[in-house]
Design an enzyme around this catalytic site. Sequence first.
Site, short mmCIF file in Angstrom:
data_model
loop_
_atom_site.label_atom_id
_atom_site.label_comp_id
_atom_site.label_asym_id
_atom_site.label_seq_id
_atom_site.Cartn_x
_atom_site.Cartn_y
_atom_site.Cartn_z
N CYS A 114 0.81 -1.22 0.00
CA CYS A 114 0.00 0.00 0.00
C CYS A 114 0.85 1.27 0.00
O CYS A 114 0.36 2.34 -0.39
CB CYS A 114 -0.95 0.00 1.19
SG CYS A 114 -2.11 -1.38 1.19
N HIS A 250 -3.51 7.41 1.69
CA HIS A 250 -3.86 6.07 1.24
C HIS A 250 -5.27 5.78 1.73
O HIS A 250 -5.58 5.97 2.91
CB HIS A 250 -2.86 5.06 1.82
CG HIS A 250 -3.29 3.64 1.65
ND1 HIS A 250 -3.75 3.13 0.46
CD2 HIS A 250 -3.34 2.61 2.55
CE1 HIS A 250 -4.06 1.85 0.62
NE2 HIS A 250 -3.82 1.52 1.87
N ASN A 280 -10.04 -0.23 -0.64
CA ASN A 280 -8.59 -0.15 -0.53
C ASN A 280 -7.97 -0.73 -1.81
O ASN A 280 -8.01 -1.93 -2.03
CB ASN A 280 -8.11 -0.94 0.69
CG ASN A 280 -6.61 -0.83 0.92
OD1 ASN A 280 -5.86 -0.45 0.04
ND2 ASN A 280 -6.18 -1.20 2.12
#
Length: 323
Positions: A114, A250, A280
């Site tokens: 990520c 993020h 996500n």
Amino acid sequence: MTLRAVVRGVGHYLPQRVVPNSEFEARLDTTDEWIRSRSGIERRHFAAEGETTSDLATHAAQAALADAGMQADEIDTIILATSTADFTFPSAATMVQARLGMTGGFAFDVQAVCAGFVYALANANALIVSGQSRRVLVIGAETFSRIMDWTDRSTSVLFGDGAGALVLEAQEGAGTPADRGILATDLHSDGRYRDLLYVDGGVSTQTTGYLRMQGNQVFRHAVEKLAATAETALEKAGLTSADIDWIVPHQANIRIIQGTAKKMGLPMERVVVTVQDHGNTSAASIPLALSVGKARGQIRQGDLLVTEAIGGGLAWGAVVLRW
């Protein structure tokens, strides 16, 4: 004068299939309300059968090039952040390079889960500042739907597929915080926390594996580490939280986003949030949010942005960027 990596264009791509929370209710012990209340996610996109990470990345790259008013042969470097590349090798970046018709320069992947796009931006900035590259196409692309355990409600409802891209160009600045472009970067990792977020398979084990996560532990680390890395990057740039126009974080979980903003003393009105629509998307989430934020009219030239991310490794970092 100081060389800066300045954003010339931005773009994104999302697969056609939209998956609302209600789709999970039939096969998991979960509800739309449960997912929304714990993550802020309402829907996400899944790649079609046969649609690969490099496919998504190519579409996003083409959109960013169009926004920049550039052709592929004007780019000398491609950096693609992904944990879900099409093949073990070659890199997905070289596949995008070929599809764009770019026959010069070089291309490579970055794998920091990520945090991948933040790592990719830091690498792109270093290449530009050193004079190695003049124009860098930085992409984040993922197909996390390929590594989900669909019996695990704690992870399978959180992730989605997508891609986003930026075109960075070397431009001269005055060497002050008022310059456009990347002003500072800050990167970290700590392999002791591997078991908090990982995939339990890989090439050397001859398995594909599924994503595994200790959500509560990741949350605890995320808010503290994200706020700290953002503050450090701001300090490197000679700026403070008061100077920020937008945090573009993020997009993992609305609670993490809210907790980080609160820790930095910033209202949610100054945070670009897309997690409700995308879930996500790992390394794709920041460039997706940048592209959507620009399209919404939130992000404008001259705005000061802070992007920050944390992912498996654990790996985390932040970038301070004047749009």
